[in-house]
Write a protein that holds these residues in place. Structure first.
Motif, PDB file in Angstrom:
ATOM      1  N   GLU A   1      92.306  21.726  29.094  1.00  0.00           N
ATOM      2  CA  GLU A   1      91.307  22.796  29.048  1.00  0.00           C
ATOM      3  C   GLU A   1      90.520  22.804  27.743  1.00  0.00           C
ATOM      4  O   GLU A   1      90.120  23.854  27.254  1.00  0.00           O
ATOM      5  CB  GLU A   1      91.939  24.150  29.353  1.00  0.00           C
ATOM      6  N   ARG A   2      90.284  21.618  27.204  1.00  0.00           N
ATOM      7  CA  ARG A   2      89.415  21.491  26.043  1.00  0.00           C
ATOM      8  C   ARG A   2      87.975  21.385  26.546  1.00  0.00           C
ATOM      9  O   ARG A   2      87.735  21.047  27.694  1.00  0.00           O
ATOM     10  CB  ARG A   2      89.821  20.257  25.231  1.00  0.00           C
ATOM     11  N   LYS A   3      87.020  21.673  25.695  1.00  0.00           N
ATOM     12  CA  LYS A   3      85.605  21.609  26.082  1.00  0.00           C
ATOM     13  C   LYS A   3      85.113  20.174  25.918  1.00  0.00           C
ATOM     14  O   LYS A   3      85.027  19.675  24.795  1.00  0.00           O
ATOM     15  CB  LYS A   3      84.775  22.567  25.235  1.00  0.00           C
TER      16      LYS A   3
ATOM     17  N   VAL B   1      90.312  17.287  29.568  1.00  0.00           N
ATOM     18  CA  VAL B   1      89.910  18.252  30.602  1.00  0.00           C
ATOM     19  C   VAL B   1      91.142  19.002  31.116  1.00  0.00           C
ATOM     20  O   VAL B   1      91.117  20.232  31.258  1.00  0.00           O
ATOM     21  CB  VAL B   1      89.156  17.549  31.762  1.00  0.00           C
ATOM     22  N   GLU B   2      92.221  18.274  31.383  1.00  0.00           N
ATOM     23  CA  GLU B   2      93.452  18.906  31.874  1.00  0.00           C
ATOM     24  C   GLU B   2      94.061  19.844  30.830  1.00  0.00           C
ATOM     25  O   GLU B   2      94.722  20.817  31.177  1.00  0.00           O
ATOM     26  CB  GLU B   2      94.458  17.845  32.307  1.00  0.00           C
TER      27      GLU B   2
ATOM     28  N   TYR C   1      79.099  20.081  30.749  1.00  0.00           N
ATOM     29  CA  TYR C   1      80.552  20.041  30.620  1.00  0.00           C
ATOM     30  C   TYR C   1      81.148  19.380  31.853  1.00  0.00           C
ATOM     31  O   TYR C   1      80.779  19.689  32.980  1.00  0.00           O
ATOM     32  CB  TYR C   1      81.121  21.458  30.460  1.00  0.00           C
TER      33      TYR C   1
ATOM     34  N   SER D   1      84.424  18.616  34.274  1.00  0.00           N
ATOM     35  CA  SER D   1      85.675  19.261  34.674  1.00  0.00           C
ATOM     36  C   SER D   1      86.089  18.721  36.039  1.00  0.00           C
ATOM     37  O   SER D   1      85.418  17.885  36.621  1.00  0.00           O
ATOM     38  CB  SER D   1      85.509  20.795  34.728  1.00  0.00           C
ATOM     39  N   ARG D   2      87.197  19.214  36.523  1.00  0.00           N
ATOM     40  CA  ARG D   2      87.696  18.926  37.873  1.00  0.00           C
ATOM     41  C   ARG D   2      87.677  17.421  38.203  1.00  0.00           C
ATOM     42  O   ARG D   2      87.185  17.002  39.230  1.00  0.00           O
ATOM     43  CB  ARG D   2      86.907  19.720  38.904  1.00  0.00           C
TER      44      ARG D   2
END
Length: 133
Positions: A77-79, A74-75, A19, A21-22
């Motif tokens: 908050e989806r996978k 990502v922002e 995954y 992120s960030r």
């Protein structure tokens, strides 16, 4: 007699799925700004998955384009799951709440596919393999 010196390199590449992120722009005190992200790589049995975090500098125009393409999801908050190649990994020690911790760092070199909430949104063209490889 002419002597030619060629620099040789030994590449260490890690591939897997994980995954992302960030996603962020990093502006170091010295050097050029760059795109970075975190990849939480999946490992272990499918029914007891473990995660191995990598803090990555995004390397190459294609990888950068694809990571930027993931940023909105990502922002939100989806996978966002990717198939990746990370190169030049190394451990980096840091302090957090008085504890010494370790983070693996590396360069995100390639993304082969992207899935957002389980839906395939990108698949890289098939790579040509050479007989010399």
């Amino acid at each position: 007699m002419t002597t030619s010196t060629t620099t040789q390199y030994f590449n260490l590449h890690t591939s897997g799925i994980g995954y992302i992120s960030r996603i962020r722009e990093v502006s170091p005190k010295r050097g050029q700004p760059f795109l970075a992200c975190k990849v939480s790589a999946l490992c272990g049995a499918a029914d007891a998955v473990e995660y191995r975090p990598f803090d990555c500098r995004v390397s190459g125009a294609e990888a950068e384009k694809l990571v930027r393409r993931c940023q909105e999801a990502v922002e939100a908050e989806r996978k966002v799951l990717i198939s990746f190649n990370i190169g030049d990994i190394y451990p980096d020690l840091y302090e957090s709440n008085g504890e010494t911790k370790v983070m693996m760092k590396g360069r995100l070199l390639r993304i082969d596919w992207i899935k957002v909430d389980g839906q395939n949104v990108y698949s890289a063209p098939r790579r040509e393999t050479s007989e010399a490889a």
